[in-house]
Design a protein around this motif. Structure first.
Motif, PDB file in Angstrom:
ATOM      1  N   TRP A  49      45.975  27.311  26.391  1.00 26.88           N
ATOM      2  CA  TRP A  49      44.797  27.329  25.525  1.00 26.88           C
ATOM      3  C   TRP A  49      45.240  27.216  24.077  1.00 26.88           C
ATOM      4  N   PRO A  63      47.271  32.856  19.305  1.00 26.51           N
ATOM      5  CA  PRO A  63      48.117  33.463  18.259  1.00 26.51           C
ATOM      6  C   PRO A  63      49.454  32.749  18.067  1.00 26.51           C
ATOM      7  N   TYR A 104      34.866  32.931  27.354  1.00 30.87           N
ATOM      8  CA  TYR A 104      35.769  33.696  28.209  1.00 30.87           C
ATOM      9  C   TYR A 104      36.418  32.807  29.268  1.00 30.87           C
ATOM     10  N   ASN A 105      36.658  31.557  28.882  1.00 28.45           N
ATOM     11  CA  ASN A 105      37.312  30.581  29.734  1.00 28.45           C
ATOM     12  C   ASN A 105      36.469  30.197  30.941  1.00 28.45           C
TER      13      ASN A 105
ATOM     14  N   TYR B  34      36.938  38.890  33.116  1.00 29.89           N
ATOM     15  CA  TYR B  34      36.872  37.460  32.829  1.00 29.89           C
ATOM     16  C   TYR B  34      38.115  36.719  33.331  1.00 29.89           C
ATOM     17  N   SER B  92      42.731  34.135  32.141  1.00 31.67           N
ATOM     18  CA  SER B  92      42.081  35.405  31.826  1.00 31.67           C
ATOM     19  C   SER B  92      41.819  35.526  30.336  1.00 31.67           C
ATOM     20  N   TYR B  93      40.743  36.205  30.012  1.00 34.21           N
ATOM     21  CA  TYR B  93      40.517  36.630  28.639  1.00 34.21           C
ATOM     22  C   TYR B  93      41.546  37.721  28.344  1.00 34.21           C
ATOM     23  N   ASN B  98      41.278  35.590  22.643  1.00 34.78           N
ATOM     24  CA  ASN B  98      42.495  34.932  23.103  1.00 34.78           C
ATOM     25  C   ASN B  98      42.409  34.725  24.615  1.00 34.78           C
ATOM     26  N   LEU B  99      42.805  33.563  25.056  1.00 40.30           N
ATOM     27  CA  LEU B  99      42.760  33.220  26.472  1.00 40.30           C
ATOM     28  C   LEU B  99      44.159  32.848  26.944  1.00 40.30           C
ATOM     29  N   VAL B 100      44.507  33.228  28.158  1.00 43.33           N
ATOM     30  CA  VAL B 100      45.829  32.921  28.699  1.00 43.33           C
ATOM     31  C   VAL B 100      45.690  32.311  30.090  1.00 43.33           C
TER      32      VAL B 100
END
Lengths: 120, 110
Positions: A49, A63, A104-105, B34, B92-93, B98-100
């Motif tokens: 992302w 970040p 939230y994706n 999420y 996931s949130y 920030n999303l990973v």
């Protein structure tokens, strides 16, 4: 039906700025409620992302990339854009623009992806 | 290195069930409801299969289901079909907008 299409140079020199634009059809960016996203995929690797811009103009970024990323919107053209500065070979990837329903994706529509190579 | 850990591969025979895990931390998977799952065919854009841990978007077969326990989320594909062979990514949130993502799992239908 919502459609997104990335456009921009497929080759960028190291230390330069990568610039991509996403053209949106079937949904006005200004209509509200969605997060307009950039996500990338390194060759043969997973997804990463990059960040998104809310319809209001607020931007949120990974970040790890934040210092080099700028995301903006052009409401008159129904487009949003990505600028990634000081690129290196590690930024070589397929870049996707997409629509996130909730932030939230929950990404329900994607562009086809734009391959970008960083090389001199 | 991806923020979320997935097994590189999984496999099953047609008709069987397969579960793919996605392990994070209390700062992402364990801390929020999420979690999403995406299916990706080679050379194509990902497709949303599951969001908010266990919700299916319209059009996604109910053979796909999601769950979460602690810091680990799971995607289960029941009644495996040849068309399910693809890469699957969890996401996931992670707080503070920030999303990973996970590193992805290649699902093979034997």
């Amino acid at each position: 039906q919502v459609q997104l299409q990335e456009s921009g140079p497929g080759l960028v020199e190291p230390s330069q700025t990568l610039s991509l634009t996403c053209s949106v059809s079937g949904n006005s960016i200004s209509s509200g409620g969605y997060y307009w996203s950039w996500i990338r995929q390194h060759p043969g690797k997973g997804l990463e992302w990059i960040g998104y811009i809310y319809y209001s103009g607020s931007t949120y970024c990974n970040p790890s990339l934040q210092s080099r990323v700028a995301i903006s919107v052009d409401r008159s053209k129904n487009q949003f854009s990505l600028k990634l500065s000081s690129v290196t070979a590690a930024d070589t990837a397929v870049y996707f623009c997409a629509r996130d329903v909730s932030g939230y994706n929950q990404v329900d529509f994607w562009g086809q992806g734009a391959p970008v190579t960083v090389s001199s | 290195q991806s923020a979320l850990t997935q097994p590189p591969s999984a496999s099953g025979s047609p008709g069987q069930s397969v579960t793919i895990s996605c392990t994070g931390t209390s700062s992402d998977v364990g801390g929020y409801k999420y979690v999403s799952w995406y299916q990706q065919y080679p050379g194509k854009a990902p497709k949303l299969m599951i969001y908010e841990v266990n919700k299916r978007p319209s059009g996604v077969p109910d053979r796909f289901s999601g769950s979460k326990s602690g810091n680990t989320a799971s995607l289960t594909v029941s009644g495996l079909q040849a068309e399910d062979e693809a890469d699957y990514y969890c996401s996931s949130y992670a707080g503070s907008n920030n999303l990973v993502f996970g590193g992805g799992t290649k699902l093979t239908v034997l």
